[in-house]
Design an enzyme around this catalytic site. Sequence first.
Site, PDB file in Angstrom:
ATOM      1  N   SER A 139       0.860  -1.188   0.000  1.00  0.00           N
ATOM      2  CA  SER A 139       0.000   0.000   0.000  1.00  0.00           C
ATOM      3  C   SER A 139       0.888   1.226   0.000  1.00  0.00           C
ATOM      4  CB  SER A 139      -0.890   0.000   1.252  1.00  0.00           C
ATOM      5  OG  SER A 139      -1.548   1.241   1.420  1.00  0.00           O
ATOM      6  N   TYR A 167      -2.409   0.293  10.800  1.00  0.00           N
ATOM      7  CA  TYR A 167      -2.326  -0.205   9.422  1.00  0.00           C
ATOM      8  C   TYR A 167      -0.992   0.159   8.782  1.00  0.00           C
ATOM      9  CZ  TYR A 167      -3.578  -1.028   4.537  1.00  0.00           C
ATOM     10  OH  TYR A 167      -3.612  -1.482   3.242  1.00  0.00           O
TER      11      TYR A 167
END
Length: 248
Positions: free
Chosen positions: A134, A147
């Site tokens: 990501s 995250y």
Amino acid sequence: MTAISYPVAVVTGASSGIGEATARTLAAQGYHVVVGARRLDRLEKLASDIGGTALSLDVTDEDSVAAFVAALSRVDVLVNNAGGAKGLAPVAEADLDDWRWMWETNVLGTLRITKALLPKLIDSRNGLIVTITSVAALEGYDNGAGYTSAKHAQALLHRTLRGELLGKPVRLTEIAPGAVETEFSLVRFEGDAERAAKVYEGIDPLVAADIAEIIGFVASRPAHVNLDQIVVRPRDQATAGRFARRTT
């Protein structure tokens, strides 16, 4: 699973979103695609559509990973797509269960399945590992430490393996997407569809097929070509937290 003479691609987290789209793309390129996830009903429909194989897989469970790997006679491509986020709380209010889930799924899940399949990938003589990280693996943002820390760790696992496998017949590509409209935000916000929709409000986000197309391109490169890292964002996104949002 019986021995297969043509290339086999394994896609984790394949029951929806990027994983499902990737399975369809690789199947169209001639791979026999083995799809793994916990939602077996969805997998079986997908496998039927693409002529692949559906196997139950929970990357957070050692026994599940072992059973999955034992069913495979050959692996040429591994797409580490299983992962996700939970919550959007500041560090001061961090939910440790959410953090544990994110680290178990994104980091240790990637480790379990990659470690278990490495011998088969090496034996293929032209293996490929694609790990979906990501933009959160490249930068942090407020309220996202659980995250972003997990994605940083997952990315460093992958990047370290690139050096450790140097000289082996295995390529490694990290793909770091920005905003992709899938079930990602729905999972993050525990099924709150209204809150999930606001993540993409006023922008044209990427869709699962955009990432799948890139994975298909990576998989089609010659054996001597290694695309180390690919960062892809929608035009409306500059950083993990900076968007050009249009008002209606």
